[in-house]
Design an enzyme around this catalytic site. Structure first.
Site, short mmCIF file in Angstrom:
data_model
loop_
_atom_site.label_atom_id
_atom_site.label_comp_id
_atom_site.label_asym_id
_atom_site.label_seq_id
_atom_site.Cartn_x
_atom_site.Cartn_y
_atom_site.Cartn_z
CD GLU A 192 -6.33 -6.13 1.89
OE1 GLU A 192 -5.08 -6.01 2.04
OE2 GLU A 192 -6.98 -5.41 1.11
CE1 TYR A 196 -4.37 -1.31 0.15
CE2 TYR A 196 -3.18 -3.08 1.27
CZ TYR A 196 -4.31 -2.61 0.62
OH TYR A 196 -5.38 -3.45 0.41
#
Length: 401
Positions: free
Chosen positions: A140, A98
């Protein structure tokens, strides 16, 4: 929740950012792959990058997330992110990725919008990105914890135990663990990712629904070979490889199961509506319900090009016959007359002859135009929008249309 100082900035700049998201995402992916070409070869779907659908899906998700932050600040945008989180988990995405994505995405925003991106605007959109990223990372992490694996550790070797041609364009592969232990559990409706090495060395990944009930020693996936479309879209790389090369005894890389379109518990009526290869998650649900001798009222709807193209047709008919409170409704573009005994119809799906209780929970899977049409008709019949769920194979363009 977006901070008080960023909310008016994002609200004011959202129209400009939204109007430029196509340019922003195109530049973002180009810069990302220039710096990390391995991501395009081994993580991202090259076909979806080539045809632009992945860019469109990303733009739609970002715009939807930002809109919720500024227009409905008390609402948690979990529904927008859940499908993305499950997809990421099935790919083995990890938190460090990310940071890379954020740097390139925010850099693309600054480059496309130029002088309009003041330090204040940059800070506000950085906050938007990290709210979205951290929410995904948290979801997640929960999915990895539920699977009892470390972040990203989702890949396993599975052996092809059986191969069955279901139609001219679909093949089923039964998968088992090489050590003989039972395959991991899953919920009806979930999918796995499959990774294959292609002739140019790329390791491409695609998702396939598990097409039989859980609780067995093996998994089954059904793969439709994606053919070239009028010269505008190439053959499906992974599906073509599996059709040509996957044989009994081969080992392939498969992820643990994920996916948020899952069969609900309870006794409310169900509508399982599918088209084409969208039948696969519905088969797992039907198989599970039949094994449980469910007494729920179940409406099974399927549309296809013809009876010959209808993968798992005989199996679907047999499963419905085992459920004493279920009915099957078939529509074909051509050839319905071959199945008059089953009441098959020519043309597109309609619900004119089907009376659905208003408390029905609906599950849709198939091409986007099919799902949009069915959803619209269900809403006119009084079903609650929150009771209509869907699964998209490939980039989720629902939000971007």
């Amino acid at each position: 929740m977006l901070s008080a100082q960023s909310t008016p900035v994002v609200r004011a700049t959202l129209p400009a950012v939204g109007a430029s998201l196509g340019q922003i995402t195109e530049l973002f992916y180009r810069r990302l792959f220039e710096e990390h070409p391995d991501l395009l070869k081994n993580l991202f779907n090259r076909a979806n990058q080539a045809n632009g659908t992945q860019r469109e899906a990303l733009a739609g998700a970002v715009a939807a997330f930002a809109t919720v932050l500024v227009e409905r600040p008390d609402e948690r945008p979990d529904a927008i992110l859940s499908r993305i989180a499950h997809k990421h988990a099935s790919l083995g995405v990890t938190p460090d990725q990310y940071t890379i994505v954020g740097r390139h995405l925010l850099g693309a925003v600054a480059e496309v919008l130029g002088e309009a991106v003041t330090p204040q605007v940059a800070a506000a959109w950085d906050e938007v990105y990290w709210l979205m990223a951290n929410a995904l990372i948290a979801q997640e992490a929960r999915l990895y914890a539920q699977a009892a694996v470390a972040n990203g550790d989702v890949w396993r070797k599975m052996e092809i135990a059986e191969r069955q041609e279901e139609s001219s364009s679909t093949v089923s592969l039964v998968l088992r663990r090489p050590d003989g232990l039972p395959a991991a559990s899953f919920r009806p409706g979930q999918y796995v990712s499959v990774q294959v090495q292609l002739p140019d060395g790329a390791r491409q990944i695609r998702q396939y629904s598990l097409s039989s009930a859980p609780g067995q020693k093996t998994w089954r996936i059904t793969v439709k070979r994606e053919g070239a479309v009028d010269g505008s879209a190439p053959e499906g790389e992974v599906s073509s490889w599996l059709h040509a090369h996957a044989q009994v005894g081969d080992l392939i890389d498969v992820s643990l199961p994920f996916g948020d379109l899952v069969l609900p518990e309870g006794d409310t009526p169900l509508l399982l509506a599918s088209a084409g290869i969208g039948i696969t998650p519905m088969l797992a649900m039907l198989d599970h319900l039949a094994l449980a001798s469910s007494s729920r009222r179940i409406f099974v709807v399927h549309a296809d090009r013809s009876p010959a193209d209808h993968a798992h047709r005989e199996e679907q008919v047999e499963l419905v016959s085992r459920l004493h409170n279920a009915s099957l409704h078939l529509w074909y573009e051509a050839g319905a007359g071959e199945l008059t005994a089953l009441g098959a119809s020519d043309g597109r799906v309609t619900f004119d002859a089907v009376t659905l209780p208003q408390e029905t929970t609906a599950y849709l899977c198939g091409p986007l135009p099919f799902m949009r049409s069915v959803r619209g008709e269900l809403l006119t019949k009084g079903l609650n929008a929150s009771a209509i769920h869907y699964e998209v194979f490939g980039p989720d363009l629902w939000l971007s249309k």
